[in-house]
Design an enzyme around this catalytic site. Structure first.
Site, short mmCIF file in Angstrom:
data_model
loop_
_atom_site.label_atom_id
_atom_site.label_comp_id
_atom_site.label_asym_id
_atom_site.label_seq_id
_atom_site.Cartn_x
_atom_site.Cartn_y
_atom_site.Cartn_z
N CYS A 182 -4.63 -3.73 -4.25
CA CYS A 182 -5.93 -4.39 -4.27
C CYS A 182 -7.00 -3.43 -4.80
CB CYS A 182 -6.26 -4.97 -2.90
SG CYS A 182 -7.60 -6.20 -2.94
N HIS A 224 -1.56 -8.29 -3.09
CA HIS A 224 -1.17 -7.74 -1.79
C HIS A 224 0.32 -7.97 -1.57
CE1 HIS A 224 -5.13 -6.79 0.04
NE2 HIS A 224 -5.57 -7.74 -0.76
N GLU A 280 2.14 -6.75 0.67
CA GLU A 280 2.41 -6.85 2.12
C GLU A 280 2.14 -8.24 2.66
OE1 GLU A 280 -2.03 -6.08 2.09
OE2 GLU A 280 -0.29 -5.75 0.79
#
Length: 203
Positions: free
Chosen positions: A80, A183, A185
């Site tokens: 990001c 992202h 994750e």
């Protein structure tokens, strides 16, 4: 293998740490330059604005440690805002310089689309990538790289693209460096698989 997650105060790192846990990797938070230098792997997360992000890195004296890691091709990942901080500048904070790893300038999305770019979108991976594969990732960004990011030191790199209004560069890998505008994750099994490939291939 221990992953040092850079704690700058401008990122919610709980989901990042949880992702590493699910990948079976030990991780820890740090704002110590020496720990960033000595860790086998480093993650530079980021949420928020370019200026405060760079201020946090400078306040904690992390700039040289991060730039040195990349120059030495030691395993480093950014996500990001972390990707944008690897560039030279951003329209978000004029006059503030980034880490300067890439010849890249972050520009805001035009008003013709909803800003921020928020939700799932396709990442189209380049041929020959070690880490990146085509799939859908979770984004939350108002700024992006519109020109191909080039390594300042002349190293080769491979870039992935995403289309939102027009094509922008949503990820880049160069040696053991992986930088993602999205992202991973928060991108489900596809994102976790990407993190695992980086962890395993960059050992």
């Amino acid at each position: 293998m221990r992953v040092a997650i850079v704690s700058t105060g401008v990122a919610n790192v709980a989901s990042v740490k949880a992702a590493f846990d699910r990948c079976g990797a030990e991780s820890f938070l740090t704002h110590s330059g020496s720990e960033v230098e000595s860790a086998s792997h480093v993650m530079l997360p980021g949420v928020g604005a370019f200026g405060p992000g760079m201020k946090a890195l400078r306040d904690h004296q992390l700039v040289d440690a991060l730039v040195s890691r990349v120059a030495e091709d030691r395993p480093t990942m950014s996500i990001c805002l972390g990707l944008q901080l690897l560039g030279q500048t951003s329209e978000e904070t004029p006059g503030v310089g980034g880490l300067g790893v890439f010849e890249a300038h972050a520009q805001r999305f035009p008003d013709t689309v909803r800003v921020p770019h928020f939700g799932w979108n396709e990442v189209v991976a380049p041929e020959g990538a070690r880490f990146l594969e085509t799939g859908f990732a979770y984004f939350a960004n108002s700024y992006r790289w519109t020109d191909v990011p080039k390594c300042i030191d002349g190293k080769s790199s491979l870039v992935a693209t995403t289309t939102y209004d027009s094509i922008f560069y949503s990820a880049v890998e160069s040696g053991n460096l992986l930088a993602c505008q999205f992202h991973p994750e928060l991108s489900g099994p596809w994102g976790l698989a990407l993190i695992k490939r980086w962890l395993e291939a960059s050992c």
